[in-house]
Design a protein around this motif. Structure first.
Motif, PDB file in Angstrom:
ATOM      1  N   GLU A 101       0.820  -1.209   0.000  1.00  0.00           N
ATOM      2  CA  GLU A 101       0.000   0.000   0.000  1.00  0.00           C
ATOM      3  C   GLU A 101       0.857   1.263   0.000  1.00  0.00           C
ATOM      4  O   GLU A 101       0.568   2.223  -0.711  1.00  0.00           O
ATOM      5  CB  GLU A 101      -0.932   0.015   1.217  1.00  0.00           C
ATOM      6  CG  GLU A 101      -2.039  -1.017   1.148  1.00  0.00           C
ATOM      7  CD  GLU A 101      -2.997  -0.765  -0.008  1.00  0.00           C
ATOM      8  OE1 GLU A 101      -3.387   0.399  -0.241  1.00  0.00           O
ATOM      9  OE2 GLU A 101      -3.359  -1.745  -0.681  1.00  0.00           O
ATOM     10  N   MET A 102       1.893   1.262   0.838  1.00  0.00           N
ATOM     11  CA  MET A 102       2.742   2.451   0.959  1.00  0.00           C
ATOM     12  C   MET A 102       3.472   2.753  -0.347  1.00  0.00           C
ATOM     13  O   MET A 102       3.573   3.919  -0.744  1.00  0.00           O
ATOM     14  CB  MET A 102       3.757   2.271   2.084  1.00  0.00           C
ATOM     15  CG  MET A 102       3.135   2.235   3.452  1.00  0.00           C
ATOM     16  SD  MET A 102       2.627   3.868   3.973  1.00  0.00           S
ATOM     17  CE  MET A 102       4.068   4.305   4.901  1.00  0.00           C
ATOM     18  N   THR A 103       4.005   1.735  -1.000  1.00  0.00           N
ATOM     19  CA  THR A 103       4.752   1.976  -2.235  1.00  0.00           C
ATOM     20  C   THR A 103       3.842   2.519  -3.336  1.00  0.00           C
ATOM     21  O   THR A 103       4.224   3.431  -4.063  1.00  0.00           O
ATOM     22  CB  THR A 103       5.475   0.701  -2.725  1.00  0.00           C
ATOM     23  OG1 THR A 103       4.544  -0.387  -2.777  1.00  0.00           O
ATOM     24  CG2 THR A 103       6.618   0.339  -1.794  1.00  0.00           C
ATOM     25  N   ARG A 104       2.629   1.989  -3.430  1.00  0.00           N
ATOM     26  CA  ARG A 104       1.681   2.477  -4.438  1.00  0.00           C
ATOM     27  C   ARG A 104       1.322   3.931  -4.154  1.00  0.00           C
ATOM     28  O   ARG A 104       1.360   4.788  -5.033  1.00  0.00           O
ATOM     29  CB  ARG A 104       0.427   1.604  -4.487  1.00  0.00           C
ATOM     30  CG  ARG A 104      -0.536   2.000  -5.598  1.00  0.00           C
ATOM     31  CD  ARG A 104      -1.881   1.312  -5.475  1.00  0.00           C
ATOM     32  NE  ARG A 104      -2.451   1.392  -4.143  1.00  0.00           N
ATOM     33  CZ  ARG A 104      -3.028   2.494  -3.617  1.00  0.00           C
ATOM     34  NH1 ARG A 104      -3.091   3.594  -4.334  1.00  0.00           N
ATOM     35  NH2 ARG A 104      -3.536   2.475  -2.412  1.00  0.00           N
ATOM     36  N   MET A 105       1.007   4.210  -2.892  1.00  0.00           N
ATOM     37  CA  MET A 105       0.620   5.569  -2.526  1.00  0.00           C
ATOM     38  C   MET A 105       1.787   6.546  -2.706  1.00  0.00           C
ATOM     39  O   MET A 105       1.603   7.666  -3.179  1.00  0.00           O
ATOM     40  CB  MET A 105       0.136   5.617  -1.082  1.00  0.00           C
ATOM     41  CG  MET A 105      -0.464   6.964  -0.715  1.00  0.00           C
ATOM     42  SD  MET A 105      -0.917   7.129   1.031  1.00  0.00           S
ATOM     43  CE  MET A 105      -2.001   5.759   1.278  1.00  0.00           C
ATOM     44  N   CYS A 106       2.969   6.110  -2.363  1.00  0.00           N
ATOM     45  CA  CYS A 106       4.155   6.958  -2.491  1.00  0.00           C
ATOM     46  C   CYS A 106       4.394   7.324  -3.961  1.00  0.00           C
ATOM     47  O   CYS A 106       4.626   8.493  -4.291  1.00  0.00           O
ATOM     48  CB  CYS A 106       5.361   6.237  -1.901  1.00  0.00           C
ATOM     49  SG  CYS A 106       6.822   7.267  -1.749  1.00  0.00           S
ATOM     50  N   ALA A 107       4.310   6.339  -4.834  1.00  0.00           N
ATOM     51  CA  ALA A 107       4.478   6.600  -6.276  1.00  0.00           C
ATOM     52  C   ALA A 107       3.411   7.577  -6.766  1.00  0.00           C
ATOM     53  O   ALA A 107       3.720   8.537  -7.482  1.00  0.00           O
ATOM     54  CB  ALA A 107       4.417   5.290  -7.059  1.00  0.00           C
ATOM     55  N   ASP A 108       2.171   7.356  -6.363  1.00  0.00           N
ATOM     56  CA  ASP A 108       1.080   8.248  -6.770  1.00  0.00           C
ATOM     57  C   ASP A 108       1.346   9.679  -6.315  1.00  0.00           C
ATOM     58  O   ASP A 108       1.160  10.631  -7.076  1.00  0.00           O
ATOM     59  CB  ASP A 108      -0.257   7.782  -6.187  1.00  0.00           C
ATOM     60  CG  ASP A 108      -0.785   6.505  -6.825  1.00  0.00           C
ATOM     61  OD1 ASP A 108      -0.229   6.081  -7.859  1.00  0.00           O
ATOM     62  OD2 ASP A 108      -1.756   5.936  -6.287  1.00  0.00           O
ATOM     63  N   MET A 109       1.783   9.835  -5.069  1.00  0.00           N
ATOM     64  CA  MET A 109       2.010  11.173  -4.527  1.00  0.00           C
ATOM     65  C   MET A 109       3.161  11.885  -5.243  1.00  0.00           C
ATOM     66  O   MET A 109       3.089  13.088  -5.491  1.00  0.00           O
ATOM     67  CB  MET A 109       2.261  11.104  -3.016  1.00  0.00           C
ATOM     68  CG  MET A 109       0.991  10.738  -2.247  1.00  0.00           C
ATOM     69  SD  MET A 109       1.275  10.511  -0.491  1.00  0.00           S
ATOM     70  CE  MET A 109       1.174  12.213   0.066  1.00  0.00           C
ATOM     71  N   MET A 110       4.213  11.132  -5.581  1.00  0.00           N
ATOM     72  CA  MET A 110       5.309  11.751  -6.328  1.00  0.00           C
ATOM     73  C   MET A 110       4.843  12.164  -7.718  1.00  0.00           C
ATOM     74  O   MET A 110       5.177  13.262  -8.185  1.00  0.00           O
ATOM     75  CB  MET A 110       6.504  10.797  -6.429  1.00  0.00           C
ATOM     76  CG  MET A 110       7.328  10.726  -5.167  1.00  0.00           C
ATOM     77  SD  MET A 110       8.818   9.751  -5.380  1.00  0.00           S
ATOM     78  CE  MET A 110       8.155   8.090  -5.369  1.00  0.00           C
ATOM     79  N   MET A 111       4.068  11.319  -8.376  1.00  0.00           N
ATOM     80  CA  MET A 111       3.619  11.632  -9.737  1.00  0.00           C
ATOM     81  C   MET A 111       2.715  12.852  -9.764  1.00  0.00           C
ATOM     82  O   MET A 111       2.749  13.617 -10.726  1.00  0.00           O
ATOM     83  CB  MET A 111       2.919  10.426 -10.362  1.00  0.00           C
ATOM     84  CG  MET A 111       3.896   9.321 -10.739  1.00  0.00           C
ATOM     85  SD  MET A 111       3.153   7.963 -11.654  1.00  0.00           S
ATOM     86  CE  MET A 111       2.371   7.018 -10.362  1.00  0.00           C
ATOM     87  N   ARG A 112       1.923  13.060  -8.717  1.00  0.00           N
ATOM     88  CA  ARG A 112       1.058  14.243  -8.707  1.00  0.00           C
ATOM     89  C   ARG A 112       1.722  15.428  -8.006  1.00  0.00           C
ATOM     90  O   ARG A 112       1.099  16.451  -7.773  1.00  0.00           O
ATOM     91  CB  ARG A 112      -0.310  13.926  -8.130  1.00  0.00           C
ATOM     92  CG  ARG A 112      -0.372  13.609  -6.666  1.00  0.00           C
ATOM     93  CD  ARG A 112      -1.828  13.443  -6.204  1.00  0.00           C
ATOM     94  NE  ARG A 112      -1.882  12.834  -4.900  1.00  0.00           N
ATOM     95  CZ  ARG A 112      -2.160  11.570  -4.654  1.00  0.00           C
ATOM     96  NH1 ARG A 112      -2.443  10.751  -5.657  1.00  0.00           N
ATOM     97  NH2 ARG A 112      -2.184  11.104  -3.423  1.00  0.00           N
ATOM     98  N   ARG A 113       3.016  15.274  -7.635  1.00  0.00           N
ATOM     99  CA  ARG A 113       3.812  16.334  -7.009  1.00  0.00           C
ATOM    100  C   ARG A 113       3.178  16.815  -5.706  1.00  0.00           C
ATOM    101  O   ARG A 113       3.113  18.002  -5.415  1.00  0.00           O
ATOM    102  CB  ARG A 113       4.006  17.535  -7.934  1.00  0.00           C
ATOM    103  CG  ARG A 113       4.467  17.259  -9.340  1.00  0.00           C
ATOM    104  CD  ARG A 113       5.753  16.462  -9.413  1.00  0.00           C
ATOM    105  NE  ARG A 113       6.382  16.604 -10.709  1.00  0.00           N
ATOM    106  CZ  ARG A 113       5.960  15.996 -11.830  1.00  0.00           C
ATOM    107  NH1 ARG A 113       4.934  15.211 -11.815  1.00  0.00           N
ATOM    108  NH2 ARG A 113       6.618  16.175 -12.964  1.00  0.00           N
TER     109      ARG A 113
END
Length: 121
Positions: free
Chosen positions: A56-68
């Motif tokens: 869950e954390m890795t998916r959310m982390c990637a999403d947050m970086m992609m949306r800045r």
């Protein structure tokens, strides 16, 4: 820099690599959970919890970086911690190839996320 102009700025190579490491780790954690479930009683709850948290954390982390997201740096630090814990849990089964693949992916992701947590997003 406004949030809108930040989103228009291309991601740095380091951020792209971190997003990729997160997504790769997410996939390996999901595969490892599936493998654990197929084995039945052998899968310890501690390992399953670590895998779920890391996935869950890795998916959310990637999403947050992609949306800045302005919270991405803090999320990267938390993600690195989740990856460390998951790698540690997977290492408790050193004879299991899938667990060792997962531990390695978690270590790579943790290293990348720690670097991003220290960087300005």
């Amino acid at each position: 820099m406004t949030q809108q102009s930040a989103a228009a700025t291309p991601m740095s190579k380091e951020m792209q690599d971190c997003v990729q490491a997160c997504m790769s780790c997410h996939g390996v954690c999901e595969e490892t959970m599936s493998a654990c479930l197929q084995k039945g009683g052998q899968a310890q709850m501690q390992i399953m919890r670590a895998l779920m948290d890391c996935s869950e954390m890795t998916r959310m982390c990637a999403d947050m970086m992609m949306r800045r997201s302005p919270l991405a740096g803090e999320m990267c630090a938390m993600c690195a911690r989740a990856c460390d814990l998951c790698a540690e849990a997977c290492m408790s089964m050193p004879d299991d190839d899938q667990m060792m693949r997962c531990a390695e992916s978690c270590r790579r992701c943790a290293e990348s996320c720690r670097a991003m947590a220290g960087a300005t997003m």
